[in-house]
Design a protein around this motif. Structure first.
Motif, PDB file in Angstrom:
ATOM      1  N   LYS A   6     -44.093  -6.129   1.698  1.00 12.03           N
ATOM      2  CA  LYS A   6     -42.756  -6.228   1.230  1.00 12.03           C
ATOM      3  C   LYS A   6     -42.679  -5.547  -0.406  1.00 12.03           C
ATOM      4  O   LYS A   6     -43.694  -5.636  -1.121  1.00 12.03           O
ATOM      5  N   PRO A   7     -41.725  -4.712  -0.653  1.00 16.64           N
ATOM      6  CA  PRO A   7     -41.610  -4.242  -1.818  1.00 16.64           C
ATOM      7  C   PRO A   7     -41.554  -5.394  -2.993  1.00 16.64           C
ATOM      8  O   PRO A   7     -40.828  -6.015  -2.992  1.00 16.64           O
ATOM      9  N   VAL A   8     -41.915  -4.638  -4.175  1.00 18.50           N
ATOM     10  CA  VAL A   8     -41.667  -5.656  -5.376  1.00 18.50           C
ATOM     11  C   VAL A   8     -40.488  -5.201  -6.077  1.00 18.50           C
ATOM     12  O   VAL A   8     -40.051  -4.009  -6.351  1.00 18.50           O
ATOM     13  N   LYS A   9     -39.481  -6.054  -5.984  1.00 22.51           N
ATOM     14  CA  LYS A   9     -38.032  -6.060  -6.606  1.00 22.51           C
ATOM     15  C   LYS A   9     -38.286  -6.009  -8.241  1.00 22.51           C
ATOM     16  O   LYS A   9     -37.630  -5.243  -8.801  1.00 22.51           O
ATOM     17  N   LYS A  10     -38.989  -7.132  -8.829  1.00 22.71           N
ATOM     18  CA  LYS A  10     -38.994  -7.219 -10.097  1.00 22.71           C
ATOM     19  C   LYS A  10     -40.301  -7.832 -10.599  1.00 22.71           C
ATOM     20  O   LYS A  10     -40.933  -8.630  -9.913  1.00 22.71           O
ATOM     21  N   VAL A  11     -40.809  -7.556 -11.767  1.00 24.57           N
ATOM     22  CA  VAL A  11     -41.940  -8.552 -12.155  1.00 24.57           C
ATOM     23  C   VAL A  11     -41.520  -8.918 -13.649  1.00 24.57           C
ATOM     24  O   VAL A  11     -41.038  -8.276 -14.620  1.00 24.57           O
ATOM     25  N   ILE A  12     -41.452 -10.082 -13.692  1.00 28.44           N
ATOM     26  CA  ILE A  12     -40.882 -10.930 -15.096  1.00 28.44           C
ATOM     27  C   ILE A  12     -42.247 -11.621 -15.657  1.00 28.44           C
ATOM     28  O   ILE A  12     -43.144 -12.112 -14.910  1.00 28.44           O
ATOM     29  N   VAL A  13     -42.553 -10.846 -16.916  1.00 25.51           N
ATOM     30  CA  VAL A  13     -43.863 -11.228 -17.709  1.00 25.51           C
ATOM     31  C   VAL A  13     -43.276 -12.253 -18.577  1.00 25.51           C
ATOM     32  O   VAL A  13     -42.302 -11.916 -19.698  1.00 25.51           O
TER      33      VAL A  13
END
Length: 133
Positions: free
Chosen positions: A116-123
């Motif tokens: 599945k594609p990564v929509k968003k990465v929250i760090v």
């Protein structure tokens, strides 16, 4: 501190390492000083038992060693869609670098993404990386 003293003395009894008497004495003194506001009479008796003549009320409060609290490494939690999936240990210097954390986290959980594609990465620097798919 009480738990750590117990672990330390148990490890010394099992001959895992040699006991440091001055470290043990200083730790016990600090522990007695810290319980003195809660249990003043017991603390005073313990203070006298370990050989001090001046009252415990005249002693200075133990000061923390801030350098001893600094870590070389940090544990960063990795979440996928808000659910804990993994964790990584990174050097403390990297723990504030969002791009590097993002890259490490996605590489670590690549098989969990199931293509599945990564929509968003929250760090959250120094704490966690949340990958939204």
């Amino acid at each position: 501190l009480s738990n750590e003293l117990g672990d330390y003395t148990a490890a010394c009894e099992q001959k895992q390492h040699e006991m440091n008497p001055s470290l043990l004495r200083r730790s016990v003194e600090n522990l007695i000083l810290m319980i003195s506001p809660i249990t003043p009479f017991i603390a005073e008796e313990l203070w006298r038992l370990i050989g001090h003549e001046k009252p415990i009320l005249e002693q200075r409060w133990p000061q923390p060693d801030t350098e001893a609290l600094e870590r070389d490494e940090k544990i960063i939690v990795i979440q996928v869609n808000g659910k804990l999936r993994d964790q990584i240990i990174v050097p403390a210097a990297i723990s504030e670098n969002n791009g590097e954390l993002e890259r490490l986290a996605v590489a670590r959980i690549k098989e969990r993404l199931e293509g599945k594609p990564v929509k968003k990465v929250i760090v959250v620097p120094g704490k966690l990386v949340n990958v939204v798919i």
